[in-house]
Design a protein around this motif. Structure first.
Motif, PDB file in Angstrom:
ATOM      1  N   LEU A 273       4.768   0.186  -0.988  1.00  0.00           N
ATOM      2  CA  LEU A 273       6.267   1.032  -1.142  1.00  0.00           C
ATOM      3  C   LEU A 273       7.114   0.777  -0.033  1.00  0.00           C
ATOM      4  N   TYR A 274       6.380   1.566   0.685  1.00  0.00           N
ATOM      5  CA  TYR A 274       7.552   1.846   1.774  1.00  0.00           C
ATOM      6  C   TYR A 274       8.533   0.784   2.954  1.00  0.00           C
ATOM      7  N   THR A 275       7.768  -0.692   2.875  1.00  0.00           N
ATOM      8  CA  THR A 275       8.202  -1.348   2.914  1.00  0.00           C
ATOM      9  C   THR A 275       8.948  -2.967   2.227  1.00  0.00           C
ATOM     10  N   LEU A 276       8.932  -1.907   0.592  1.00  0.00           N
ATOM     11  CA  LEU A 276      10.142  -2.166  -0.539  1.00  0.00           C
ATOM     12  C   LEU A 276      10.764  -0.761  -0.181  1.00  0.00           C
ATOM     13  N   ARG A 277      10.447   0.109  -0.109  1.00  0.00           N
ATOM     14  CA  ARG A 277      12.258   0.759  -0.063  1.00  0.00           C
ATOM     15  C   ARG A 277      12.177   2.435   0.856  1.00  0.00           C
ATOM     16  N   PRO A 278      11.879   2.473   1.819  1.00  0.00           N
ATOM     17  CA  PRO A 278      11.624   3.613   2.596  1.00  0.00           C
ATOM     18  C   PRO A 278      12.158   5.115   2.202  1.00  0.00           C
ATOM     19  N   ALA A 284       7.117  12.244  -1.874  1.00  0.00           N
ATOM     20  CA  ALA A 284       5.328  12.385  -1.965  1.00  0.00           C
ATOM     21  C   ALA A 284       5.641  12.534  -0.515  1.00  0.00           C
ATOM     22  N   PRO A 285       6.336  13.243   0.670  1.00  0.00           N
ATOM     23  CA  PRO A 285       5.705  13.009   1.957  1.00  0.00           C
ATOM     24  C   PRO A 285       4.395  13.423   2.593  1.00  0.00           C
ATOM     25  N   ALA A 286       3.942  14.287   2.106  1.00  0.00           N
ATOM     26  CA  ALA A 286       2.715  14.496   2.390  1.00  0.00           C
ATOM     27  C   ALA A 286       1.289  13.320   1.967  1.00  0.00           C
ATOM     28  N   LEU A 287       2.104  11.308   1.154  1.00  0.00           N
ATOM     29  CA  LEU A 287       1.089  11.032   0.939  1.00  0.00           C
ATOM     30  C   LEU A 287       0.875   9.910   1.575  1.00  0.00           C
ATOM     31  N   PHE A 288       3.425  10.087   1.886  1.00  0.00           N
ATOM     32  CA  PHE A 288       2.882   8.564   3.001  1.00  0.00           C
ATOM     33  C   PHE A 288       2.711   8.681   4.440  1.00  0.00           C
ATOM     34  N   SER A 289       2.295  10.614   4.495  1.00  0.00           N
ATOM     35  CA  SER A 289       1.378  10.696   6.248  1.00  0.00           C
ATOM     36  C   SER A 289       0.359  10.388   6.896  1.00  0.00           C
ATOM     37  N   ASN A 294       5.055   9.500  11.727  1.00  0.00           N
ATOM     38  CA  ASN A 294       6.008   9.448  12.290  1.00  0.00           C
ATOM     39  C   ASN A 294       6.639  10.060  10.645  1.00  0.00           C
ATOM     40  N   ILE A 295       5.830  10.391   9.848  1.00  0.00           N
ATOM     41  CA  ILE A 295       6.872  10.869   8.652  1.00  0.00           C
ATOM     42  C   ILE A 295       7.488  12.023   8.751  1.00  0.00           C
TER      43      ILE A 295
END
Length: 352
Positions: A273-278, A284-289, A294-295
């Motif tokens: 998902l981060y590759t498709l659209r940062p 959900a910043p906590a989930l991506f971090s 460096n999120i």
């Protein structure tokens, strides 16, 4: 005697003049004229000699007229202009037909009908297999043949049509994938999205290199884009954007329940998902971090207590799910190894 000498002189002059005429006709008809109009008619000298043999001695030499503007003598026109024109036109037409067929054979021209009936069906079948393969599957296709088809179509100016067909083909596939995900139950939704994402990204690793010539000479040159970026954008528009608001709550719920889904599945989806659209990090910043560095903002000293509380909460959740800390009366395994290792090193040094 005088008359005989005069006849000999006249005969010699006539022969000399006919030789000159023959030489001129050879230069005009056999050289330049023959090159233009095909096989030349018999030289004028030969025609005069044959005419003299039939009608008797010539009354006098026939003087040649002046040259035409194209370099041919008028004397040549009387006997062979009509024959030369017909034969030369036929020879030129035949030469043009031969050259046209030869050039077509050498260039191996691919018409739009050839592309649609022969070349694109091969590419269409190969793309189908690449889009639906499972990781590790063997695909019985010839990459060399597909690469050659793309190369020939690009050389024959079919890049625009081929790019349009490729985008349409992949778009139709992604629309079917999106419909299948919509029909998935919640307990299988995350796993199926992960399979669809991984399968598509794996297919791009083969599709993009196969179309490298189209990418280099059409997409990058004329469209100022990149094929891989365009194909990733297709998945974003036709699959991810339609399911992100259904997928994200399920991911957050799975995060709160340890091991509801495997860590590798969670990591693949979040990174994908981060590759498709940062920008989706903001949902959900906590989930991506947890999977992408460096999120979140850098840690500060004033928040150390909060970090410690989060770790303690995670440990309690693990214990509630059957994970124990073991016998705390014994030393940790790492310390035991460190102690034994240092003792062994000390004893070896003492032995020496």
């Amino acid at each position: 005697m005088e008359e005989e000498s005069m006849e000999e002189e006249g005969g010699g002059g006539c022969e000399a003049m006919m030789d000159d005429q023959n030489h001129n006709n050879w230069g005009a008809g056999g050289g330049y004229g023959r090159h233009l109009l095909g096989p030349a008619a018999p030289p004028l000298g030969d025609r005069l000699l044959r005419g003299a043999a039939a009608a008797g001695p010539p009354a006098g030499p026939e003087l040649p007229a002046g040259p035409e503007a194209n370099g041919l003598l008028r004397g040549c026109e009387a006997g062979g202009a009509a024959g030369k024109g017909a034969a030369g036109a036929g020879a030129i037409a035949a030469a043009i037909n031969i050259n046209a067929s030869t050039s077509k054979f050498l260039m191996n021209v691919i018409t739009i009908e050839d592309y649609k009936s022969t070349y694109w069906p091969k590419l269409d079948s190969a793309i189908d297999q690449l889009l639906t393969q499972s990781p590790g599957d063997y695909i019985p296709i010839s990459y060399e043949q597909i690469y050659s088809c793309v190369y020939k179509c690009v050389c024959q100016q079919h890049s625009e049509q081929m790019y349009s067909d490729l985008i349409k083909k992949i778009t139709n596939h992604l629309e079917r994938v999106s419909k299948e995900l919509q029909a998935s139950p919640p307990d299988l939704y995350i796993e199926r999205f992960n399979v669809a994402l991984g399968q598509y990204m794996g297919a791009l690793q083969s599709i993009v290199p196969l179309f490298i010539y189209m990418n280099k000479f059409y997409i990058e040159t004329k469209l100022n884009r990149d094929l891989k970026d365009d194909l990733i954008k297709l998945f974003t528009e036709h699959v991810a954007e339609k399911h992100i608001y259904s997928l994200m709550p399920l991911l957050l719920e799975a995060q709160s329940t340890p091991f509801q889904i495997t860590p590798s599945t969670m990591a693949n989806i979040v990174k994908g998902l981060y590759t498709l659209r940062p920008e989706w990090v903001q949902m959900a910043p906590a989930l991506f971090s947890k999977f992408i560095p460096n999120i979140l903002p850098p840690a500060v000293e004033s928040e150390l207590q909060e970090y410690a509380a989060q770790d303690q909460k995670l440990q309690r959740e693990l214990m509630q799910n059957g994970f124990t800390r073991g016998d705390q009366s014994r030393k940790r395994a790492g310390e035991e190894l460190t102690y034994n290792g240092s003792s062994a090193c000390a004893s070896s040094r003492g032995y020496r």
